[in-house]
Design a protein around this motif. Sequence first.
Motif, PDB file in Angstrom:
ATOM      1  N   ARG A  48      40.895  20.557  81.209  1.00  0.00           N
ATOM      2  CA  ARG A  48      42.193  20.508  81.870  1.00  0.00           C
ATOM      3  C   ARG A  48      42.175  19.644  83.126  1.00  0.00           C
ATOM      4  O   ARG A  48      43.219  19.224  83.603  1.00  0.00           O
ATOM      5  N   ARG A  97      39.406  26.519  79.113  1.00  0.00           N
ATOM      6  CA  ARG A  97      39.402  25.197  78.504  1.00  0.00           C
ATOM      7  C   ARG A  97      38.404  24.270  79.198  1.00  0.00           C
ATOM      8  O   ARG A  97      37.746  23.455  78.545  1.00  0.00           O
ATOM      9  N   ASN A  98      38.271  24.389  80.512  1.00  0.00           N
ATOM     10  CA  ASN A  98      37.292  23.575  81.221  1.00  0.00           C
ATOM     11  C   ASN A  98      35.868  23.919  80.799  1.00  0.00           C
ATOM     12  O   ASN A  98      35.032  23.030  80.599  1.00  0.00           O
ATOM     13  N   ALA A 103      45.300  20.508  87.341  1.00  0.00           N
ATOM     14  CA  ALA A 103      46.208  21.280  86.510  1.00  0.00           C
ATOM     15  C   ALA A 103      46.456  22.678  87.064  1.00  0.00           C
ATOM     16  O   ALA A 103      47.580  23.149  87.115  1.00  0.00           O
ATOM     17  N   ARG A 104      45.396  23.348  87.558  1.00  0.00           N
ATOM     18  CA  ARG A 104      45.573  24.721  88.007  1.00  0.00           C
ATOM     19  C   ARG A 104      46.382  24.837  89.293  1.00  0.00           C
ATOM     20  O   ARG A 104      47.285  25.670  89.382  1.00  0.00           O
ATOM     21  N   ARG A 154      38.130  14.383  83.534  1.00  0.00           N
ATOM     22  CA  ARG A 154      38.275  14.048  82.119  1.00  0.00           C
ATOM     23  C   ARG A 154      38.031  12.561  81.882  1.00  0.00           C
ATOM     24  O   ARG A 154      37.554  12.170  80.815  1.00  0.00           O
ATOM     25  N   ARG A 178      34.863  17.984  87.175  1.00  0.00           N
ATOM     26  CA  ARG A 178      35.977  18.298  86.266  1.00  0.00           C
ATOM     27  C   ARG A 178      36.872  17.068  86.063  1.00  0.00           C
ATOM     28  O   ARG A 178      38.088  17.149  86.142  1.00  0.00           O
TER      29      ARG A 178
END
Length: 224
Positions: free
Chosen positions: A134, A3-4, A138-139, A75, A73
């Motif tokens: 993401r 998704r990233n 998130a990970r 958003r 990363r």
Amino acid sequence: MIRNVLGSLVALAGAASAVLSPFRDWYDGRAGQDYRVRDLFEGITATESGVLVSILLPFLFAALLVIAGVVLRSRIAVALAGLVVLGFTILWMVRQGQAAGSLTVGGDGAGLQVGVVNALAGGVLMLIGALLMRGRGARPRARREREPVEPYGAPPADQVDTWPPTQEPGMSTHTSPWPEPEVDPYTGPDPHDPRTRSYPQAPPPGRPGDPRDPVHPPRRPPEA
């Protein structure tokens, strides 16, 4: 991870579309780079503009935000870039409508043209890319959720009697830092205790002996 990557590609495509839009016609054959940034706040004029002070300037800033958001990363950075592009494009449409009296769309080169469409599409693609990403946190959070969590950790080496802690209310029986006292092993009855002695013992030195059994004394024979 997927998704990233997908969100980053969509956001970068939107940034490229937004940066290329000022080099295309926006209205009545006039390119976007011919509109000054100050005209968006003071009103559209016929004055020509330089490239670095044209509407290209906020779009370049938005493209840099997208690149930083993809690298970090973030958003929020990508979404902010999309809002910048859409905001300046809509502001231009408002000013152009005020200057021309109305906005029209024509296929013969009059009215709104492809440059405006490229700018709007670029801003929308940046917002879609921000939604697909993401983010950084998130990970690791998902990994922590999959790891088993122990109810309580192991005690230090000098307090082995304190683990595990008691679940009962009140003082715990395992909270003492000292080792528990050991019980002496059972070795049988005490030979010097007359209550447990079942056979005569030798008298101590210096005392006359009693040949009778203190536990089973001799009985008088029955009279004839």
